[in-house]
Design an enzyme around this catalytic site. Sequence first.
Site, PDB file in Angstrom:
ATOM      1  N   GLY A  51      -5.706  -0.764   4.392  1.00  0.00           N
ATOM      2  CA  GLY A  51      -4.495  -1.260   5.054  1.00  0.00           C
ATOM      3  C   GLY A  51      -3.949  -0.424   6.191  1.00  0.00           C
ATOM      4  O   GLY A  51      -3.280  -0.950   7.074  1.00  0.00           O
ATOM      5  N   GLU A 106       0.197   5.646   5.196  1.00  0.00           N
ATOM      6  CA  GLU A 106       0.090   4.466   4.338  1.00  0.00           C
ATOM      7  C   GLU A 106       0.638   3.244   5.068  1.00  0.00           C
ATOM      8  O   GLU A 106       1.521   3.365   5.926  1.00  0.00           O
ATOM      9  CB  GLU A 106       0.871   4.753   3.033  1.00  0.00           C
ATOM     10  CG  GLU A 106       0.978   3.618   2.052  1.00  0.00           C
ATOM     11  CD  GLU A 106      -0.342   3.153   1.442  1.00  0.00           C
ATOM     12  OE1 GLU A 106      -1.246   2.780   2.213  1.00  0.00           O
ATOM     13  OE2 GLU A 106      -0.436   3.110   0.205  1.00  0.00           O
ATOM     14  N   ASP A 107       0.143   2.069   4.710  1.00  0.00           N
ATOM     15  CA  ASP A 107       0.664   0.847   5.322  1.00  0.00           C
ATOM     16  C   ASP A 107       2.006   0.454   4.734  1.00  0.00           C
ATOM     17  O   ASP A 107       2.955   0.165   5.445  1.00  0.00           O
ATOM     18  CB  ASP A 107      -0.350  -0.313   5.197  1.00  0.00           C
ATOM     19  CG  ASP A 107      -0.842  -0.532   3.765  1.00  0.00           C
ATOM     20  OD1 ASP A 107      -0.402   0.185   2.833  1.00  0.00           O
ATOM     21  OD2 ASP A 107      -1.685  -1.436   3.567  1.00  0.00           O
ATOM     22  N   ASP A 110       5.338  -0.077  -1.963  1.00  0.00           N
ATOM     23  CA  ASP A 110       5.956  -1.232  -2.608  1.00  0.00           C
ATOM     24  C   ASP A 110       6.525  -0.781  -3.962  1.00  0.00           C
ATOM     25  O   ASP A 110       7.653  -0.320  -4.039  1.00  0.00           O
ATOM     26  CB  ASP A 110       4.869  -2.310  -2.728  1.00  0.00           C
ATOM     27  CG  ASP A 110       5.353  -3.594  -3.361  1.00  0.00           C
ATOM     28  OD1 ASP A 110       6.564  -3.792  -3.444  1.00  0.00           O
ATOM     29  OD2 ASP A 110       4.502  -4.412  -3.772  1.00  0.00           O
ATOM     30  N   THR A 111       5.735  -0.836  -5.023  1.00  0.00           N
ATOM     31  CA  THR A 111       6.214  -0.334  -6.318  1.00  0.00           C
ATOM     32  C   THR A 111       6.254   1.192  -6.336  1.00  0.00           C
ATOM     33  O   THR A 111       6.960   1.785  -7.135  1.00  0.00           O
ATOM     34  CB  THR A 111       5.296  -0.785  -7.467  1.00  0.00           C
ATOM     35  OG1 THR A 111       3.986  -0.249  -7.245  1.00  0.00           O
ATOM     36  CG2 THR A 111       5.213  -2.306  -7.560  1.00  0.00           C
ATOM     37  N   GLY A 112       5.450   1.831  -5.487  1.00  0.00           N
ATOM     38  CA  GLY A 112       5.356   3.292  -5.476  1.00  0.00           C
ATOM     39  C   GLY A 112       4.273   3.819  -6.414  1.00  0.00           C
ATOM     40  O   GLY A 112       4.031   5.023  -6.462  1.00  0.00           O
ATOM     41  N   THR A 114       0.962   3.443  -6.376  1.00  0.00           N
ATOM     42  CA  THR A 114      -0.191   4.002  -5.660  1.00  0.00           C
ATOM     43  C   THR A 114       0.140   5.391  -5.136  1.00  0.00           C
ATOM     44  O   THR A 114      -0.624   6.342  -5.315  1.00  0.00           O
ATOM     45  CB  THR A 114      -0.576   3.094  -4.467  1.00  0.00           C
ATOM     46  OG1 THR A 114      -0.788   1.778  -4.963  1.00  0.00           O
ATOM     47  CG2 THR A 114      -1.806   3.597  -3.745  1.00  0.00           C
ATOM     48  N   LYS A 138       9.271  -1.184   0.805  1.00  0.00           N
ATOM     49  CA  LYS A 138       9.989  -2.314   0.181  1.00  0.00           C
ATOM     50  C   LYS A 138      10.783  -1.750  -0.984  1.00  0.00           C
ATOM     51  O   LYS A 138      10.317  -1.760  -2.121  1.00  0.00           O
ATOM     52  CB  LYS A 138       8.965  -3.306  -0.383  1.00  0.00           C
ATOM     53  CG  LYS A 138       8.428  -4.318   0.574  1.00  0.00           C
ATOM     54  CD  LYS A 138       7.800  -5.449  -0.246  1.00  0.00           C
ATOM     55  CE  LYS A 138       6.373  -5.659   0.102  1.00  0.00           C
ATOM     56  NZ  LYS A 138       5.708  -6.668  -0.729  1.00  0.00           N
ATOM     57  N   ARG A 173      -5.739  -9.120   8.436  1.00  0.00           N
ATOM     58  CA  ARG A 173      -5.591  -7.696   8.775  1.00  0.00           C
ATOM     59  C   ARG A 173      -5.529  -7.482  10.277  1.00  0.00           C
ATOM     60  O   ARG A 173      -4.939  -6.511  10.749  1.00  0.00           O
ATOM     61  CB  ARG A 173      -6.800  -6.890   8.271  1.00  0.00           C
ATOM     62  CG  ARG A 173      -6.718  -6.473   6.840  1.00  0.00           C
ATOM     63  CD  ARG A 173      -7.748  -5.379   6.562  1.00  0.00           C
ATOM     64  NE  ARG A 173      -8.232  -5.427   5.200  1.00  0.00           N
ATOM     65  CZ  ARG A 173      -7.543  -5.001   4.143  1.00  0.00           C
ATOM     66  NH1 ARG A 173      -6.341  -4.511   4.286  1.00  0.00           N
ATOM     67  NH2 ARG A 173      -8.067  -5.077   2.937  1.00  0.00           N
TER      68      ARG A 173
HETATM   69  P1  5GP Z   1       2.332  -0.068  -4.539  1.00  0.00           P
HETATM   70  O1  5GP Z   1       1.402   0.721  -5.405  1.00  0.00           O
HETATM   71  O2  5GP Z   1       3.370   0.767  -3.830  1.00  0.00           O
HETATM   72  O3  5GP Z   1       2.946  -1.217  -5.286  1.00  0.00           O
HETATM   73  O4  5GP Z   1       1.474  -0.810  -3.465  1.00  0.00           O
HETATM   74  C1  5GP Z   1       0.785  -0.198  -2.490  1.00  0.00           C
HETATM   75  C2  5GP Z   1      -0.305  -1.078  -1.958  1.00  0.00           C
HETATM   76  O5  5GP Z   1      -0.114  -2.449  -2.337  1.00  0.00           O
HETATM   77  C3  5GP Z   1      -0.299  -1.071  -0.458  1.00  0.00           C
HETATM   78  O6  5GP Z   1      -1.079  -0.038   0.037  1.00  0.00           O
HETATM   79  C4  5GP Z   1      -0.858  -2.433  -0.132  1.00  0.00           C
HETATM   80  O7  5GP Z   1      -2.263  -2.371  -0.128  1.00  0.00           O
HETATM   81  C5  5GP Z   1      -0.422  -3.316  -1.280  1.00  0.00           C
HETATM   82  N1  5GP Z   1       0.789  -4.092  -0.926  1.00  0.00           N
HETATM   83  C6  5GP Z   1       2.050  -3.901  -1.353  1.00  0.00           C
HETATM   84  N2  5GP Z   1       2.891  -4.800  -0.798  1.00  0.00           N
HETATM   85  C7  5GP Z   1       2.126  -5.567   0.013  1.00  0.00           C
HETATM   86  C8  5GP Z   1       2.430  -6.662   0.902  1.00  0.00           C
HETATM   87  O8  5GP Z   1       3.557  -7.134   1.066  1.00  0.00           O
HETATM   88  N3  5GP Z   1       1.365  -7.157   1.583  1.00  0.00           N
HETATM   89  C9  5GP Z   1       0.101  -6.697   1.446  1.00  0.00           C
HETATM   90  N4  5GP Z   1      -0.850  -7.295   2.175  1.00  0.00           N
HETATM   91  N5  5GP Z   1      -0.213  -5.666   0.636  1.00  0.00           N
HETATM   92  C10 5GP Z   1       0.801  -5.110  -0.065  1.00  0.00           C
END
Ligand code: 5GP
Length: 186
Positions: A51, A106-107, A110-112, A114, A138, A173
């Site tokens: 991403g 990082e792109d 979201d939840t944190g 990762t 987010k 992408r």
């Molecule tokens: P986390 O572990 O913070 O929930 O998510 C991180 C990863 O989830 C990001 O690196 C991304 O790959 C994916 N992700 C989270 N939210 C989105 C979103 O709104 N769109 C897309 N395409 N990927 C997301």
Amino acid sequence: MSKIENYWADDVEVLIDTQTLDDRISALGQEITKDYGGLEPPICLVGILKGSFLFMADLARAIERHVTCEFIAISSYGDSTESSGIVQITRDLTESIEGKDVLIVEDIVDTGLTMSYLLENFRTRKPRSVKICSLLVKPENAQRAVDVDYIGFTIPNKFVVGYGLDYHAGRYRNLPFVGVYCGQEI
Ligand code: 5GP
């Protein structure tokens, strides 16, 4: 504009246009350049694949000092739009980060889940410092508190695509902007 140029328009609404992305990334580059001071030692930029590939390319060019570019591939979502909470390194770094100033690129946070997994993993590799730069955060969806040092944009809890972010196994992408996916669930 012909239909072919607008192939995404039925399914994606523009949220952050290309100019706004460019301006913000230039500002982030300046902030990072200033914060690290001097030209050496290089900041070890670690892009999270896939991403962050476009953000990494633009951010690296906006930083006016020495950097090195590393990549790590992590899978946390599979092909779904819900975080699974399962984080797996699918391609590791090729260089040691011991003693280096690491800036994770990082792109989206979201939840944190990762990022907190990755931070814990990186700390065992004994870098000199670790900071995080995320194009998007987010906050509404956070499950783990993650301190993001450099934030491009704070966005609502919508599923976004473009500028590196995909939907349905890699699609979108390559859009040069960030948009909200509003098409059918595939
Ligand atoms: P986390 O572990 O913070 O929930 O998510 C991180 C990863 O989830 C990001 O690196 C991304 O790959 C994916 N992700 C989270 N939210 C989105 C979103 O709104 N769109 C897309 N395409 N990927 C997301």
